[in-house]
Design an enzyme around this catalytic site. Structure first.
Site, PDB file in Angstrom:
ATOM      1  N   CYS A 151     -20.608  14.076   4.554  1.00 36.07           N
ATOM      2  CA  CYS A 151     -21.820  13.157   4.670  1.00 36.07           C
ATOM      3  C   CYS A 151     -21.656  12.792   6.232  1.00 36.07           C
ATOM      4  O   CYS A 151     -22.408  12.164   6.676  1.00 36.07           O
ATOM      5  CB  CYS A 151     -21.806  12.118   3.844  1.00 36.07           C
ATOM      6  SG  CYS A 151     -20.487  10.834   3.940  1.00 36.07           S
ATOM      7  N   CYS A 162     -19.571   8.113   1.076  1.00 34.03           N
ATOM      8  CA  CYS A 162     -19.837   9.007  -0.191  1.00 34.03           C
ATOM      9  C   CYS A 162     -18.432   8.921  -1.110  1.00 34.03           C
ATOM     10  O   CYS A 162     -18.385   9.533  -2.083  1.00 34.03           O
ATOM     11  CB  CYS A 162     -20.132  10.395   0.160  1.00 34.03           C
ATOM     12  SG  CYS A 162     -18.914  11.428   0.739  1.00 34.03           S
ATOM     13  N   ILE A 206       0.956  -1.291  -0.108  1.00 37.52           N
ATOM     14  CA  ILE A 206       0.094   0.021  -0.091  1.00 37.52           C
ATOM     15  C   ILE A 206       0.926   1.213  -0.116  1.00 37.52           C
ATOM     16  O   ILE A 206       0.199   2.386   0.236  1.00 37.52           O
ATOM     17  CB  ILE A 206      -0.962  -0.031   1.324  1.00 37.52           C
ATOM     18  CG1 ILE A 206      -0.067  -0.124   2.569  1.00 37.52           C
ATOM     19  CG2 ILE A 206      -1.905  -1.077   1.077  1.00 37.52           C
ATOM     20  CD1 ILE A 206      -0.773   0.069   3.641  1.00 37.52           C
ATOM     21  N   ASP A 207       2.096   0.891  -0.221  1.00 37.72           N
ATOM     22  CA  ASP A 207       3.088   2.263  -0.054  1.00 37.72           C
ATOM     23  C   ASP A 207       3.426   3.049  -1.184  1.00 37.72           C
ATOM     24  O   ASP A 207       4.062   4.003  -1.188  1.00 37.72           O
ATOM     25  CB  ASP A 207       4.598   1.737   0.392  1.00 37.72           C
ATOM     26  CG  ASP A 207       4.963   0.584  -0.417  1.00 37.72           C
ATOM     27  OD1 ASP A 207       4.893   0.484  -1.560  1.00 37.72           O
ATOM     28  OD2 ASP A 207       5.653  -0.310   0.488  1.00 37.72           O
ATOM     29  N   SER A 243       4.738 -13.627   2.517  1.00 36.23           N
ATOM     30  CA  SER A 243       4.771 -14.951   3.267  1.00 36.23           C
ATOM     31  C   SER A 243       3.762 -15.800   2.748  1.00 36.23           C
ATOM     32  O   SER A 243       3.531 -17.051   2.907  1.00 36.23           O
ATOM     33  CB  SER A 243       4.181 -14.427   4.609  1.00 36.23           C
ATOM     34  OG  SER A 243       3.076 -13.974   4.623  1.00 36.23           O
ATOM     35  N   HIS A 257      -4.461  -4.521  -2.505  1.00 36.07           N
ATOM     36  CA  HIS A 257      -4.939  -4.075  -1.118  1.00 36.07           C
ATOM     37  C   HIS A 257      -4.970  -2.741  -1.035  1.00 36.07           C
ATOM     38  O   HIS A 257      -4.986  -2.019   0.055  1.00 36.07           O
ATOM     39  CB  HIS A 257      -3.626  -4.580  -0.034  1.00 36.07           C
ATOM     40  CG  HIS A 257      -3.918  -6.382   0.057  1.00 36.07           C
ATOM     41  ND1 HIS A 257      -3.025  -6.873   0.660  1.00 36.07           N
ATOM     42  CD2 HIS A 257      -4.837  -6.906  -0.435  1.00 36.07           C
ATOM     43  CE1 HIS A 257      -3.366  -8.211   0.850  1.00 36.07           C
ATOM     44  NE2 HIS A 257      -4.485  -8.125   0.131  1.00 36.07           N
TER      45      HIS A 257
HETATM   46  P1  NAD Z   1       4.149 -10.407   5.294  1.00 37.13           P
HETATM   47  O1  NAD Z   1       4.551  -9.365   6.338  1.00 37.13           O
HETATM   48  O2  NAD Z   1       3.098 -11.423   5.742  1.00 37.13           O
HETATM   49  O3  NAD Z   1       5.442 -11.000   4.760  1.00 37.13           O
HETATM   50  C1  NAD Z   1       6.756 -10.509   4.362  1.00 37.13           C
HETATM   51  C2  NAD Z   1       7.599 -11.705   3.896  1.00 37.13           C
HETATM   52  O4  NAD Z   1       8.747 -10.761   3.437  1.00 37.13           O
HETATM   53  C3  NAD Z   1       8.003 -12.321   5.139  1.00 37.13           C
HETATM   54  O5  NAD Z   1       7.906 -13.800   4.813  1.00 37.13           O
HETATM   55  C4  NAD Z   1       9.477 -12.019   5.423  1.00 37.13           C
HETATM   56  O6  NAD Z   1      10.207 -13.068   5.653  1.00 37.13           O
HETATM   57  C5  NAD Z   1       9.849 -11.553   3.807  1.00 37.13           C
HETATM   58  N1  NAD Z   1      11.058 -10.549   3.875  1.00 37.13           N
HETATM   59  C6  NAD Z   1      10.905  -9.457   4.722  1.00 37.13           C
HETATM   60  N2  NAD Z   1      12.054  -8.471   4.274  1.00 37.13           N
HETATM   61  C7  NAD Z   1      12.847  -9.223   3.462  1.00 37.13           C
HETATM   62  C8  NAD Z   1      13.858  -9.225   2.439  1.00 37.13           C
HETATM   63  N3  NAD Z   1      14.643  -7.990   2.819  1.00 37.13           N
HETATM   64  N4  NAD Z   1      14.147 -10.115   1.598  1.00 37.13           N
HETATM   65  C9  NAD Z   1      13.658 -11.209   1.600  1.00 37.13           C
HETATM   66  N5  NAD Z   1      12.468 -11.529   2.331  1.00 37.13           N
HETATM   67  C10 NAD Z   1      11.851 -10.594   3.199  1.00 37.13           C
HETATM   68  O7  NAD Z   1       3.758  -9.484   4.018  1.00 37.13           O
HETATM   69  P2  NAD Z   1       2.602  -9.858   2.946  1.00 37.13           P
HETATM   70  O8  NAD Z   1       2.794 -11.361   2.422  1.00 37.13           O
HETATM   71  O9  NAD Z   1       2.679  -8.831   1.951  1.00 37.13           O
HETATM   72  O10 NAD Z   1       1.087  -9.847   3.736  1.00 37.13           O
HETATM   73  C11 NAD Z   1       1.158  -8.706   4.652  1.00 37.13           C
HETATM   74  C12 NAD Z   1      -0.149  -7.657   4.356  1.00 37.13           C
HETATM   75  O11 NAD Z   1       0.283  -6.439   4.700  1.00 37.13           O
HETATM   76  C13 NAD Z   1      -0.437  -7.281   2.819  1.00 37.13           C
HETATM   77  O12 NAD Z   1      -1.724  -7.110   2.733  1.00 37.13           O
HETATM   78  C14 NAD Z   1       0.704  -6.173   2.772  1.00 37.13           C
HETATM   79  O13 NAD Z   1      -0.105  -5.246   1.777  1.00 37.13           O
HETATM   80  C15 NAD Z   1       0.493  -5.404   4.009  1.00 37.13           C
HETATM   81  N6  NAD Z   1       1.615  -4.516   4.423  1.00 37.13           N
HETATM   82  C16 NAD Z   1       1.966  -3.767   3.355  1.00 37.13           C
HETATM   83  C17 NAD Z   1       3.219  -3.038   3.813  1.00 37.13           C
HETATM   84  C18 NAD Z   1       3.725  -2.138   2.639  1.00 37.13           C
HETATM   85  O14 NAD Z   1       2.807  -1.607   1.895  1.00 37.13           O
HETATM   86  N7  NAD Z   1       4.848  -1.770   2.465  1.00 37.13           N
HETATM   87  C19 NAD Z   1       3.772  -3.172   5.018  1.00 37.13           C
HETATM   88  C20 NAD Z   1       3.414  -4.260   5.766  1.00 37.13           C
HETATM   89  C21 NAD Z   1       2.186  -4.798   5.643  1.00 37.13           C
END
Ligand code: NAD
Length: 260
Positions: free
Chosen positions: A154, A129, A102-103, A193, A118
């Protein structure tokens, strides 16, 4: 052939490669993911959508959490992982990025074809609205003590345009992501993950429709057993290495050794 060279060669041969990214691609930009130790959920359990709608107290929690991450999010810059995916698109080797993030960092890195399943934290909108608000304006209200802001048109609650747990997925984005996943012949699942549904069903769908599946993540995922290549290594250097092999196949002779 080492794993980076294997993925580079898959990218060169593919006619429809898709990257599916999660929070892990942005940790190297300083945005914590959810599940890693010290991640966001360890400190702040997410606010489910029904609670957000029903309870003012839940909305206060939502906005407190957002306030904690919003400045970091604005300050974050794309890292070599985001930049590598943008470069692959420019080289004509990547059709689209489907992201759970979402960044907005893929777009900032230069990726043009990005599907945000997402939503985005960069837009605030009224949940009834749909009027959109400048996030800076709403953040200033929250900073000034309006701990659960409402729409001035609203009166309904304002929320970032992100998809919370229990909230309906965006129809058009999911349709487009599903179609790309069915048509892909190569699917790169990066930094996820792969446990958040229905997002995690997309790499499964792609594999079931015949795509080769590559997973880049530093910990195991439930889909590793289905993958053609699994790389457990930091995302930025891995993707940067793959891109240099794609742009200059001759360099594969000097490619770094396996990341298994
Ligand atoms: P998650 O946190 O479940 O999984 C992230 C995975 O990335 C983990 O398994 C971790 O071990 C791995 N990881 C982290 N840094 C790493 C790196 N440098 N190199 C290799 N692997 C790395 O994230 P998800 O599966 O995206 O699900 C979580 C939900 O949270 C999603 O909906 C996501 O949009 C949201 N979220 C988004 C942000 C963002 O926009 N940056 C941040 C946090 C959560």
């Amino acid at each position: 052939m080492n794993q980076l060279a294997a993925v580079a060669s898959l990218l060169r041969e593919s006619r429809c490669a898709i990257a599916f990214t999660g929070a892990g691609i942005s940790t190297e930009s300083g945005i914590p993911d959810f599940r890693s130790p010290g991640g966001l959920w360890a400190r702040n359990p997410p606010v489910p959508y029904d609670e957000f709608v029903r309870s003012r107290e839940a909305r206060v929690r939502f906005w407190r959490q957002r306030r904690e991450v919003y400045r970091d999010l604005l300050a974050a810059r794309p890292n070599s992982g985001h930049i590598a995916l943008a470069r692959l698109e420019q080289l004509g080797r990547l059709k689209a990025v489907v992201t759970q993030n979402i960044d907005g960092l893929h777009q900032e890195a230069g990726s043009r074809s990005v599907i945000e399943i997402h939503g985005t934290a960069r837009i605030i909108a009224c949940i009834r609205c749909r009027k959109e608000w400048d996030p800076e304006v709403v953040t200033a209200w929250v900073d000034a003590g309006n701990d659960a802001p409402n729409c001035d048109e609203c009166g309904a609650p304002l929320k970032s345009r992100t998809i919370s747990f229990g909230q309906a997925m965006p129809v058009e984005e999911m349709r487009a992501a599903g179609e790309l996943s069915r048509h892909a012949d190569l699917y790169l699942a990066i930094g996820s993950s792969l446990v958040v549904e229905p997002a995690a069903s997309l790499p499964r769908l792609a594999k079931d429709y015949g795509a080769k599946l590559v997973i880049v993540n530093n910990e195991p995922t439930p889909l590793d057993w289905k993958a053609d290549v699994v790389i457990r290594a930091p995302i930025g250097p891995t993707l940067a290495g793959i891109v240099s092999l794609v742009s200059d196949p001759a360099s594969s002779r000097e490619a770094p050794t396996s990341h298994a």
